[in-house]
Design a protein around this motif. Structure first.
Motif, mmCIF file in Angstrom:
data_model
loop_
_atom_site.group_PDB
_atom_site.id
_atom_site.type_symbol
_atom_site.label_atom_id
_atom_site.label_comp_id
_atom_site.label_asym_id
_atom_site.label_seq_id
_atom_site.Cartn_x
_atom_site.Cartn_y
_atom_site.Cartn_z
ATOM 1 N N UNK A 16 84.456 35.405 42.934
ATOM 2 C CA UNK A 16 84.885 35.317 44.329
ATOM 3 C C UNK A 16 85.660 34.020 44.578
ATOM 4 N N UNK A 17 85.240 32.967 43.898
ATOM 5 C CA UNK A 17 85.933 31.681 44.052
ATOM 6 C C UNK A 17 87.298 31.771 43.369
ATOM 7 N N UNK A 36 89.744 33.505 45.410
ATOM 8 C CA UNK A 36 90.237 32.766 46.576
ATOM 9 C C UNK A 36 91.479 31.939 46.240
ATOM 10 N N UNK A 37 91.801 31.821 44.966
ATOM 11 C CA UNK A 37 93.003 31.084 44.556
ATOM 12 C C UNK A 37 94.253 31.972 44.588
ATOM 13 N N UNK A 38 94.052 33.251 44.948
ATOM 14 C CA UNK A 38 95.199 34.162 44.909
ATOM 15 C C UNK A 38 96.296 33.789 45.897
#
Lengths: 261, 354
Positions: free
Chosen positions: B290-291, B294-296
């Motif tokens: 999930x982390x 979040x960089x997408x």
């Protein structure tokens, strides 16, 4: 004779100390489970594991308190698991350390300091992180049912922003201001916890209202206004316009974070 | 006859001397003891003096959160470890293990599918398996692949990346390949004696210990022994989890994550930075997808996100410290360097195709 008695005493303490440490940890885990205090650190999905953990530490506690000291013959006949008093005391000190932090920081939550540390790049300070919000797609919401005064969680709005665009929404969160904002602008944010606070990610919506001017960082507010997507600092962000902003007392720490599932 | 008696006396004397040395070693303070005491006193002093500062509050919340998240899994891991110790004789493990090294390593890396455990729980289990005589390569392969190549992590990756089968399979495949290669390399360059701490290696050759457990027929007694072993294992290994969690929380508090985002201009630099982040953040393998996802929305390329998801469950600060409870320092350094470089190489190759 004196030496023997001393050794026996040391063995006795070395044998019983782990039991006392397990007892303290059992109490701490149950204390966290009681009144959902663990939500200040963990995602609710982990509750069964926390309960399991408290049961196991309780079993370890009983086993450690009932076992025979090293001087006696061990039930399994091996001596590898009998530590010296010195080692046991050092291990106990380290194992108890998180509990000192737990009882000291409990009641506090991640705020603007953590926000600034955990944002990836200046732009995201002011973004609703729209592209990221797709990973919270499990939160399907019916926008029509959220038009009341009841606040809608920020991550739910960001996950389903198409449904909320142009409609009135109410949100609650903490205030964050920085140099990028005009006096009548601020970000209202919450931390989204996937698993534990170590992976907490700030998500927020920019609020445009004259009522935000006197607000300070970390103030807790309820905002009602029209939700829109707009450009801010060359990035598409979530925003609330014509907002009515009401300052609230901080909610209990268990209710300050949001969880995607 | 006299010679035999002398020999016996001499053996007894040597054994007594060894016990005395061992006992005095346990009583005297070592550098490690001083470090641990200094760590606790330092942390408590900082907490007492600056308990109201935002930095210490953030540090405290992150520290407690990492420990609380990992603790139940550590407890479950130590229980499994205790059960392996008492209920599975060394002979049984040896009997069922494939004789061929390559097969051993390949099966070891795939065991996570059947026994899904996260990286915190796997350390006490592998420690116990090594004590039971499982070959080094197979144990290393299970240690590294177990927290990635398992259904729970597969599901979390699948959901984090918007129901993408492709990304899930790429992550699992990369984790498996790196673990198998690291297993082969560790097996090739190290013997058990060179790699394992004496108490782990010697225990594996100690037939008496296994026999002692087999003597007891009472199930209740064996359960009680399982719990005693599990409690000891927990007491021994958890301090490393706690020290690692503290340093991870400190790093997260001191270093701004936007600092990393600002320097991610080149794909290769992005990969390295994301790998450093994976090592320093100490996230659970079940949540890290999930982390990474979040960089997408940032300039971080997918291959760097993949590096983050593949390396994190194999190598982070708390894991390095926990590995030191079964491997010698040289072996820990070799394993950490091998895993890091293999991940880098794999990501470089993956970057060509993805």
């Amino acid at each position: 004779m004196k030496n023997h008695r001393e050794t026996s005493f040391h063995s006795y303490i070395a044998c019983r100390l782990p039991g006392i440490i397990f007892l303290i940890w059992t109490y701490a885990l149950l204390w966290l489970v009681h009144k959902d205090r663990y939500r200040a650190f963990l995602q609710p999905v982990l509750l069964p594991f926390l309960i399991t953990g408290s049961v196991i530490t309780a079993i370890f506690c009983v086993a450690s308190l009932l076992r025979k000291p090293a001087g006696h013959s061990c039930s399994c006949g091996c001596s590898d698991h009998h530590s010296s008093l010195k080692n046991t005391v050092i291990y106990a000190m380290v194992i108890l350390l998180p509990l000192f932090f737990l009882f000291t920081v409990y009641g506090e939550s991640l705020g603007t300091f953590a926000f600034k540390r955990r944002s990836y790049g200046v732009e995201s300070h002011v973004s609703g992180l729209l592209s990221n919000s797709t990973d919270t797609s499990t939160n399907k919401a019916d926008a029509s049912s959220d038009l009341s005064e009841e606040p809608t969680p920020i991550h739910v709005i960001l996950s389903n922003w198409q449904e909320y665009e142009g409609k009135e929404v109410t949100i609650e969160g903490a205030v964050m201001k920085n140099d990028l904002f005009q006096p009548n602008q601020c970000l209202v944010f919450r931390f989204l916890i996937q698993c534990c606070a170590a992976d907490a990610r700030p998500i927020g919506i920019i609020v445009f209202s004259d009522m935000v001017e006197p607000l300070k960082n970390d103030a807790w507010v309820r905002v009602t206004g029209t939700f829109n997507i707009q450009h801010f600092e060359s990035r598409r962000v979530a925003a609330i316009h014509s907002a009515i902003v009401e300052e609230l007392p901080q909610p209990p720490v268990e209710k300050r974070y949001v969880y995607p599932f | 006859m006299r010679k035999t008696t002398d020999c016996k006396i001499s053996d007894t004397a040597i054994q007594t001397a060894a016990n005395t040395i061992s006992a005095s070693k346990r009583r005297s303070f070592t550098a490690g003891d001083f470090l641990q005491i200094s760590f606790v006193i330092g942390a408590l002093t900082v907490l007492a003096i600056f308990s109201k500062s935002e930095q210490i509050i953030t540090l405290g919340i992150l520290f407690v959160a990492i420990v609380l998240e990992a603790l139940p899994f550590m407890l479950i891991g130590t229980l499994i470890s205790g059960a392996i110790e008492v209920f599975i004789p060394k002979q049984t493990i040896t009997k069922f293990l494939p004789q061929r090294t390559w097969l051993n390593i390949c099966i070891g890396a795939g065991l996570g599918i059947m026994f899904p455990v996260c990286e915190c729980a796997i350390v006490p289990i592998v420690r116990r398996l090594l004590r039971k005589g499982v070959p080094l390569g197979g144990a290393v392969a299970y240690l590294l692949a177990g927290p990635i190549f398992n259904p729970v992590v597969a599901a979390s990756t699948f959901f984090a990346y918007s129901l993408s089968w492709k990304i899930m399979l790429i992550r699992l495949f990369c984790g498996y390949i790196i673990a198998v290669t690291a297993g082969f390399l560790m097996d090739f360059f190290f013997t058990r004696t060179q790699a394992l701490l004496p108490e782990i290696n010697n225990f594996a050759t100690d037939e008496n210990h296994n026999h002692t457990h087999q003597k007891h027929n009472s199930i209740a007694r064996r359960f009680s022994e399982t719990i005693c072993h599990a409690a000891d294992e927990f007491f021994d290994v958890t301090r490393f989890l706690i020290i690692g969690a503290f340093f991870a929380a400190m790093l997260q508090t001191i270093v701004s994550q936007s600092f990393f985002a600002d320097i991610m201009v080149h794909p290769m630099i992005s990969i390295i930075i994301m790998m450093i982040l994976a090592v320093s953040l100490n996230l659970c393998s079940e949540a890290d997808a999930f982390i990474a996802a979040s960089f997408r929305s940032t300039p971080v390329p997918f291959v760097a996100q993949l590096a983050f998801m593949v390396l994190g469950p194999m190598l982070d600060i708390k894991l390095i410290l926990m590995y030191m409870r079964m491997l010698k320092l040289t072996a820990v350094i070799a394993l950490a360097a091998t895993t890091f470089l293999l991940t880098l190489g794999t990501m470089f190759i993956a970057g060509i195709f993805l």
